[in-house]
Scaffold this motif. Structure first.
Motif, PDB file in Angstrom:
ATOM      1  N   ALA A 241       0.741  -1.312  -0.098  1.00 44.65           N
ATOM      2  CA  ALA A 241      -0.112  -0.008  -0.043  1.00 44.65           C
ATOM      3  C   ALA A 241       0.892   1.222  -0.053  1.00 44.65           C
ATOM      4  N   GLU A 242       1.962   1.096   0.792  1.00 41.25           N
ATOM      5  CA  GLU A 242       2.943   2.353   0.576  1.00 41.25           C
ATOM      6  C   GLU A 242       3.742   2.483  -0.560  1.00 41.25           C
ATOM      7  N   ARG A 243       3.522   1.596  -1.473  1.00 44.91           N
ATOM      8  CA  ARG A 243       4.370   1.494  -2.740  1.00 44.91           C
ATOM      9  C   ARG A 243       3.115   2.142  -3.839  1.00 44.91           C
ATOM     10  N   GLN A 244       2.129   2.244  -3.797  1.00 43.20           N
ATOM     11  CA  GLN A 244       1.081   2.709  -4.675  1.00 43.20           C
ATOM     12  C   GLN A 244       1.391   3.975  -5.017  1.00 43.20           C
ATOM     13  N   GLY A 245       1.022   4.167  -6.528  1.00 47.54           N
ATOM     14  CA  GLY A 245       1.184   5.178  -7.294  1.00 47.54           C
ATOM     15  C   GLY A 245       2.904   5.395  -7.926  1.00 47.54           C
ATOM     16  N   LEU A 246       3.658   4.581  -7.186  1.00 46.13           N
ATOM     17  CA  LEU A 246       5.143   4.820  -7.590  1.00 46.13           C
ATOM     18  C   LEU A 246       5.536   3.942  -8.756  1.00 46.13           C
ATOM     19  N   ASP A 247       6.564   4.256  -9.426  1.00 45.16           N
ATOM     20  CA  ASP A 247       7.183   3.506 -10.371  1.00 45.16           C
ATOM     21  C   ASP A 247       8.585   3.788 -10.608  1.00 45.16           C
TER      22      ASP A 247
END
Length: 472
Positions: A241-247
């Motif tokens: 969840a803490e990685r959501q939206g990252l790439d």
């Protein structure tokens, strides 16, 4: 066109300077015990006849018919096993644009590693792989058999990722590789198009995708236990969840920042449940435990004291030294935390029936090609595999994974004569897999003195080269 011409010149230079293999001949390995990785036993004594690069017959000694012209090899008290396979190596330096890692070839052969899976090529590299294969078949090059080579795909968008898969397929890639920084949307597009092009997807489970989701969606392998640490923790949902939206780099940096928390939250019961479900998907794991143990190398302030150091090309030695120079106390602490968890995960996965394959990520710093595969087998045994299971992870399981059990993976009539003759039984002690008396590579015999000479010649060649500039 210029790049392809440069590679063609590089191929010619490599071929011209390589020591040729002995001529193919009929070989009779007499009175030898056979490590039967398919049936899980040692049988014998047997006389194994090799002809034209294949195993022509396997007979009890009294029934064996040996041609007068055959080269006899005394197998009494010795053990014959299939050639080992390293299922995760890098023969190309695409990021640093340095020459290919053909300097590593003698190191593989001398350690009984007669085949490899290259994990990151490009269109030009695949042309070179084909040339290496042809040179091996013609006896012009002492090198491991490159079973497959794949191309990594990322993409600037899902549509671009799809186009990259098509380009990789057209270039002759045997698989598509994905890395941790691939966004989930791109990864789904890669899987869909790869399926259309009949190409397996392997590599790192992306940092934004749960391990089980990747396995159930059809990613065939997971390398380095990527996302397995999270899946075997009690906080996987929170971490993702803490990685959501990252790439891209932001995604991998976030996952690296979370690693200590993930390791601290390791939970055996969770791991057992995940592993049972993982086994049902058929996804294989290539844990590369030698890479997880890089701290053992990083503690050495003087790697040049390692007798294997002399086999490295000058630019590779520079790369390893730079790694050591940048290794911090924090890195060391994290490695110590990671190490027992890696062992635990492999043990639990193996007990649950997850297929484990041996790979090393050579030549990452501290990971000596060929030698590291022998170390990986020992680490797998320390993680709960039997010696026979460990041998299967580097012989039969790679053949099954690649769909080539008709020609590779075991000692059987009709299969390729890629064999290792040992002085002691590796099913009793995995260290015995290092006690190599001879190898048969593509039907050509190399005895221990010849293997040692290969290494000495390789070391001399590296010392004679001017330092190559490391562009890493």
């Amino acid at each position: 066109m210029i790049r392809l011409c440069a590679l063609a010149l590089l191929v010619w230079t490599s071929m011209a300077s390589a020591a040729p293999l002995p001529a193919r001949q009929t070989i009779a390995i007499t009175d030898v015990m056979i490590v039967d990785v398919e049936q899980g036993r040692v049988v014998g004594p047997r006389t194994v006849l090799v002809d034209e690069g294949r195993i022509a017959s396997i007979e009890v000694p009294r029934n064996a018919v040996i041609p007068e012209t055959a080269r006899r090899v005394d197998g009494r008290g010795r053990f014959l096993m299939p050639g080992l396979v390293d299922m995760h190596v890098h023969l190309f330096n695409l990021s640093s644009h340095r020459p290919p890692n053909d300097w590593s070839f003698p190191m593989y052969i001398a350690n009984g590693v007669l085949a490899v899976r290259d994990m990151r090529a490009d269109a030009a590299s695949i042309v070179l792989v084909d040339r290496w294969r042809a040179a091996l078949a013609q006896g012009e090059l002492v090198a491991p058999r490159v079973l497959v080579a794949g191309i990594a795909v990322h993409g600037k968008s899902p549509e671009d990722a799809t186009r990259q898969v098509d380009a990789a397929a057209d270039a002759g890639a045997a698989f598509i590789k994905v890395f941790s920084d691939v966004p989930a949307s791109h990864w789904r597009a890669i899987l869909a198009e790869a399926q259309t092009r009949a190409l397996p997807v392997v590599g790192h489970v992306p940092a934004g995708v749960p391990l089980l989701v990747a396995a159930q969606a059809g990613q065939r392998s997971d390398e380095h236990l990527m996302q397995a640490y999270e899946a075997c923790s009690s906080i996987e949902t929170t971490l993702l969840a803490e990685r959501q939206g990252l790439d891209g780099d932001a995604l991998t940096m976030r996952s690296e920042e979370q690693e200590a928390r993930s390791l601290a939250a390791f939970d055996k019961d969770t791991c057992r449940s995940v592993s049972r479900n993982l086994a049902a998907t058929g996804q294989v794991q290539v844990p590369t435990l030698v890479l997880a143990d890089e701290d053992a190398f990083a503690k050495s302030a003087s790697p040049e004291h390692d007798p294997r150091w002399r086999f490295l090309r000058a630019d590779e030695r520079t790369r390893w030294q730079r790694f050591l120079a940048g290794y911090t106390a924090k890195d060391a602490a994290l490695a110590r935390q990671r190490w027992p968890i890696a062992h635990g995960i492999v043990s639990i996965m193996h007990q649950a029936g997850v297929t484990i394959m041996a790979g090393t990520d050579a030549p990452m710093p501290g990971v000596y090609p060929g030698f590291a595969l022998q170390e990986e087998l020992k680490l797998l045994v320390e993680s709960g595999l039997t010696p026979l299971d460990a041998l299967r992870s580097a012989t039969l399981e790679p053949a099954r994974f690649l769909g080539i059990t008709d020609i590779a993976g075991s000692v059987a009539v009709g299969k390729r004569a890629d064999l290792v003759l040992l002085d002691a039984d590796p099913t009793k002690d995995i260290d015995n897999a290092r006690r190599i008396r001879a190898v048969v590579l593509d039907g050509r015999l190399l005895l221990r003195p010849q293997l040692d000479a290969l290494l000495d010649e390789a070391a001399s060649a590296q010392m004679a080269r001017p330092d190559a500039r490391d562009k890493h």
